[in-house]
Motif scaffolding. Sequence first.
Motif, PDB file in Angstrom:
ATOM      1  N   UNK A  61       0.707  -1.082  -0.035  1.00 50.06           N
ATOM      2  CA  UNK A  61       0.125   0.035   0.061  1.00 50.06           C
ATOM      3  C   UNK A  61       0.927   1.329   0.039  1.00 50.06           C
ATOM      4  N   UNK A  62       1.960   1.290   0.943  1.00 53.42           N
ATOM      5  CA  UNK A  62       2.527   2.545   1.102  1.00 53.42           C
ATOM      6  C   UNK A  62       3.704   2.788  -0.323  1.00 53.42           C
ATOM      7  N   UNK A  63       4.100   1.683  -0.753  1.00 52.74           N
ATOM      8  CA  UNK A  63       5.124   1.605  -1.727  1.00 52.74           C
ATOM      9  C   UNK A  63       4.383   2.106  -3.039  1.00 52.74           C
ATOM     10  N   UNK A  64       2.921   1.459  -3.448  1.00 52.98           N
ATOM     11  CA  UNK A  64       2.421   1.916  -4.573  1.00 52.98           C
ATOM     12  C   UNK A  64       2.134   3.461  -4.418  1.00 52.98           C
ATOM     13  N   UNK A  65       1.656   4.087  -3.408  1.00 54.10           N
ATOM     14  CA  UNK A  65       1.437   5.397  -3.004  1.00 54.10           C
ATOM     15  C   UNK A  65       2.558   6.143  -3.005  1.00 54.10           C
ATOM     16  N   UNK A 102      -7.626   3.653 -10.085  1.00 58.69           N
ATOM     17  CA  UNK A 102      -7.789   3.907  -8.616  1.00 58.69           C
ATOM     18  C   UNK A 102      -9.248   4.113  -8.084  1.00 58.69           C
ATOM     19  N   UNK A 103     -10.031   4.852  -9.082  1.00 58.08           N
ATOM     20  CA  UNK A 103     -11.445   4.728  -8.816  1.00 58.08           C
ATOM     21  C   UNK A 103     -12.140   3.242  -8.407  1.00 58.08           C
ATOM     22  N   UNK A 104     -11.700   2.217  -9.105  1.00 60.62           N
ATOM     23  CA  UNK A 104     -12.223   0.867  -8.919  1.00 60.62           C
ATOM     24  C   UNK A 104     -11.496   0.291  -7.718  1.00 60.62           C
ATOM     25  N   UNK A 105     -10.127   0.654  -7.537  1.00 64.86           N
ATOM     26  CA  UNK A 105      -9.604   0.141  -6.067  1.00 64.86           C
ATOM     27  C   UNK A 105     -10.404   0.965  -5.031  1.00 64.86           C
ATOM     28  N   UNK A 106     -10.877   2.202  -5.117  1.00 65.86           N
ATOM     29  CA  UNK A 106     -11.489   2.748  -4.012  1.00 65.86           C
ATOM     30  C   UNK A 106     -12.873   2.187  -3.782  1.00 65.86           C
ATOM     31  N   UNK A 107     -13.422   1.692  -4.981  1.00 66.73           N
ATOM     32  CA  UNK A 107     -14.700   0.949  -4.448  1.00 66.73           C
ATOM     33  C   UNK A 107     -14.692  -0.313  -3.915  1.00 66.73           C
ATOM     34  N   UNK A 108     -13.638  -1.222  -4.385  1.00 66.88           N
ATOM     35  CA  UNK A 108     -13.214  -2.290  -3.860  1.00 66.88           C
ATOM     36  C   UNK A 108     -12.908  -2.578  -2.528  1.00 66.88           C
ATOM     37  N   UNK A 109     -11.698  -1.470  -2.270  1.00 70.50           N
ATOM     38  CA  UNK A 109     -11.512  -1.443  -1.056  1.00 70.50           C
ATOM     39  C   UNK A 109     -12.065  -0.504   0.027  1.00 70.50           C
ATOM     40  N   UNK A 110     -13.222  -0.107  -0.198  1.00 67.85           N
ATOM     41  CA  UNK A 110     -13.985   0.832   0.385  1.00 67.85           C
ATOM     42  C   UNK A 110     -13.604   2.014   1.110  1.00 67.85           C
ATOM     43  N   UNK A 111     -12.810   2.553   0.196  1.00 63.50           N
ATOM     44  CA  UNK A 111     -12.165   3.975   0.592  1.00 63.50           C
ATOM     45  C   UNK A 111     -13.322   4.666   1.106  1.00 63.50           C
ATOM     46  N   UNK A 171      -2.773  -3.573 -10.454  1.00 69.38           N
ATOM     47  CA  UNK A 171      -2.953  -3.036 -11.629  1.00 69.38           C
ATOM     48  C   UNK A 171      -2.721  -1.268 -11.797  1.00 69.38           C
ATOM     49  N   UNK A 172      -3.061  -0.776 -10.349  1.00 68.88           N
ATOM     50  CA  UNK A 172      -2.421   0.540 -10.305  1.00 68.88           C
ATOM     51  C   UNK A 172      -1.184   0.851 -10.568  1.00 68.88           C
ATOM     52  N   UNK A 173      -0.104  -0.229  -9.895  1.00 74.53           N
ATOM     53  CA  UNK A 173       1.322  -0.067 -10.014  1.00 74.53           C
ATOM     54  C   UNK A 173       1.690  -0.293 -11.271  1.00 74.53           C
ATOM     55  N   UNK A 174       1.152  -1.065 -12.264  1.00 72.70           N
ATOM     56  CA  UNK A 174       1.316  -1.422 -13.695  1.00 72.70           C
ATOM     57  C   UNK A 174       1.283   0.014 -14.328  1.00 72.70           C
ATOM     58  N   UNK A 175       0.236   0.573 -14.335  1.00 73.28           N
ATOM     59  CA  UNK A 175      -0.079   1.811 -14.856  1.00 73.28           C
ATOM     60  C   UNK A 175       0.953   2.899 -14.463  1.00 73.28           C
ATOM     61  N   UNK A 176       1.174   2.838 -13.102  1.00 75.76           N
ATOM     62  CA  UNK A 176       2.092   3.861 -12.782  1.00 75.76           C
ATOM     63  C   UNK A 176       3.573   3.565 -13.571  1.00 75.76           C
ATOM     64  N   UNK A 177       3.933   2.386 -13.903  1.00 75.50           N
ATOM     65  CA  UNK A 177       5.084   1.909 -14.523  1.00 75.50           C
ATOM     66  C   UNK A 177       5.219   2.603 -15.616  1.00 75.50           C
ATOM     67  N   UNK A 178       3.929   2.349 -16.626  1.00 74.58           N
ATOM     68  CA  UNK A 178       3.738   2.976 -17.937  1.00 74.58           C
ATOM     69  C   UNK A 178       4.044   4.389 -17.934  1.00 74.58           C
ATOM     70  N   UNK A 179       3.463   5.107 -16.876  1.00 72.00           N
ATOM     71  CA  UNK A 179       3.593   6.543 -16.817  1.00 72.00           C
ATOM     72  C   UNK A 179       5.009   6.813 -16.479  1.00 72.00           C
TER      73      UNK A 179
END
Lengths: 464, 464
Positions: free
Chosen positions: B220-224, B417-426, B297-305
């Motif tokens: 969590x901290x690493x991706x953030x 991230x939006x999907x993550x927020x929904x799945x992880x109930x942010x 998945x978020x991490x993968x897109x971050x890598x593409x960026x």
Amino acid sequence: MTVENQEADCGCFLSAWLWFNKLVKKLMFKVVDTASNAKKLGQEDPRRIVHSLKVGFAITLVSLFYYFEPKFDYEGFGVSAMWAVLTVVVVFEFSVGATLGRAINRGIATFLGGSLAVGAHRLACFSGSKTLEPIVLGIFLFSIAAIVTYLRFLPKLKARYDYGVLIFILTFSLVSVSGYHDKEVLEIAHTRLSTILIGSATALVVCIFIYPVWAGEELHIKISSNLEKLGSFLEVFGAEYLNTARGAASGQKASDLHGYKSVLNSKGSEEVLANFAKWEPRHGKFRYRHPWAQYLEVGGIARDCAYRIHALNGYLNYETQIEQEIRTRIQEPCMKVSTECGHVLKELALAMKTMTYPLTIKVHIENTKLAAENLKSLLQANSSWEEIIFSEIIPIATVASLLIETVSYTINMAESFDQLATLARFKKTNRFALARIRTGSWKRKRVVPEQNTESAHHHVIAVE
Amino acid sequence: MTVENQEADCGCFLSAWLWFNKLVKKLMFKVVDTASNAKKLGQEDPRRIVHSLKVGFAITLVSLFYYFEPKFDYEGFGVSAMWAVLTVVVVFEFSVGATLGRAINRGIATFLGGSLAVGAHRLACFSGSKTLEPIVLGIFLFSIAAIVTYLRFLPKLKARYDYGVLIFILTFSLVSVSGYHDKEVLEIAHTRLSTILIGSATALVVCIFIYPVWAGEELHIKISSNLEKLGSFLEVFGAEYLNTARGAASGQKASDLHGYKSVLNSKGSEEVLANFAKWEPRHGKFRYRHPWAQYLEVGGIARDCAYRIHALNGYLNYETQIEQEIRTRIQEPCMKVSTECGHVLKELALAMKTMTYPLTIKVHIENTKLAAENLKSLLQANSSWEEIIFSEIIPIATVASLLIETVSYTINMAESFDQLATLARFKKTNRFALARIRTGSWKRKRVVPEQNTESAHHHVIAVE
């Protein structure tokens, strides 16, 4: 029982049956799926099957040896046999380097850990009293375990000796806590060491002498195939970019275009292989101190190249409303640069694979530089672009500028390869005649040093 | 002895002394160097020190328990004690997830391997004859070891159960070869299982209840922090790019500019952490089935960026002879896009860190889109570029086009991230007031949905 009850029962039974049926089908599907996956693994790399048989053989060998050993008969379960079997299972890895690394780590760490434990045990015995002894031992154990665990975080130690440090802690704790009398402790340490040596030796002999897999060779092939993947992309890109007449890319071409993606994330596996390779003795064309670090450097530059190619890939299917005229005018130099750069990379890949250093590479590099210069000067020729709508040309400009960057990385890579060829003593040959046959385009090449063509025929046979 | 001999002796002695002196100094230097490295490791992450103390404590605990256990007194070296100590050393890892994964793998694999071995042993006994028994056992051992070793190549099995499969082979070979009578074999299997359970339990209790390190939290901290690094780069790039007045980048800025490089090769470590995290029970804000795959998945897109940012980085120090006028004209929109995109990434990073979903992100995204559209339309405004030399503008065009790509990846990432927020109930919150204070720039923002401003003050306290 009423009819309704019977019907309800029937319904229950039916749904249970359906559920069971579904479960069985699902399980069957999973089993079949796993089996076909397993089959594919073997087809991809038959060495995996050989490795599995080797492991089975080594374990059976060492087990039966101890099974028939008479001196453990009365004990029922020989501690020694256990250590030997355990060592084979834990030490046997896919490549020789990995197995050697683990075996050496395990052997030395057991020796050091055992010696220190015997020393600690003697010191604890000096205390004299029965109550003080376990306290002293406990303090030793705690401090050694904590300090050595902490040292495992050191990156240098972690890369090559992590397993050894773990086994050091293990042996130290086992031996120091185990016994009471000095004699016993010594015996335990001695037995553990000797059985571990027998286990390691069995694993090593089977690993090295039956169809060995060398980590160094793996690394060598991996880096070479990475260069080839990049080269293939650039060649196909050169042929396909802005080619409006193309349909969907054919199978081979599609795989050429996506091959480079595995290069992007190759850092970890390359480093692991290089670490294993450092353990390996001389084998085939590789010496004991082969310059593995230089391979990593070439691999690093290949990754830098791959990042640019990844950016280029985004423009391959870029649909833009450019007039046919501009396409044609910019297409030629871009394709030329891409194709030439692809040639250089493929040539480097082939040179690495065959461990030769053909002088034709220099010719290809010069051609690539020339093509890149042409592209640059075309972009700088202000007069020819006056009537063009700026926005239309931006994607092309980006592609051109990414290609020029790729060329500069390729030249860096060729320099790094040059160092590698010197360090690893690649045979300097003149593979010119070969290149001529392969590419069929030497007559079009602009920079062809005369002496190369002259001496070409003397060396061709030595190369292939 | 002549004077010459004496002198020669003196010379020998002197050079030996110098050599010895040099060696000692080198060794001293190495020791000091290692010590300072070790100290740095502890300062970087004090949890490493805690981890080492925990390991020492767990090993001492389980060792002394068996040391005082009376039933092993007469044996001198309890086999059981050995297994328990061994289990603690081998199972104890840095994070709870890794420890749990190994402990569960080890426990289940020991049970299965032991059971199968008892079965194989019974079957071998059926053969009746003393000569046939080892042959049957050998065949069993060979085939099970070979088949299971082969299965270790299955990627799915390798990712999560590799250790378990290894222990399965280990236990099967140990138990099946060990004994002669059924009773003994059963006892051995039973002892091995129970001691391994005790060892695992000790390791787990110490690992979980004394300052636990959760792999999920690490991921969590690493991706953030990866998102934050990318954001920092873009913010600094926005401020520095084409800024002729700048000197050498100051310390903080330099680290902001190079931070993104670690994102390029983050794939492996992220996958390892996600695999560990899947073992972990509910802890803190993370549920048992937290959507770790979505993090990847978020991490993968971050890598593409990050790949695009890596390409951008090449243009940061690009010295080119552009007239001041063009610089000024293109500088503004490029800087705007870069800064806004950096804001979005930093906002996403903060949102992930605090596990909230502030509606201000949408505002930032709209601003970024707007800035990117502005840049595009500026590049497409043909009239304004007529008098410019084409070659001068290519680097700027490339930067602009890379920035536009970065924006599109950032928008992808925001969706993921939006999907993550929904799945992880942010928690969905309105962190508008906070954003206003932090960036001090809300008045300049163009897209501010009215309802956000209205409800802003109700939620502020809930967020922080």
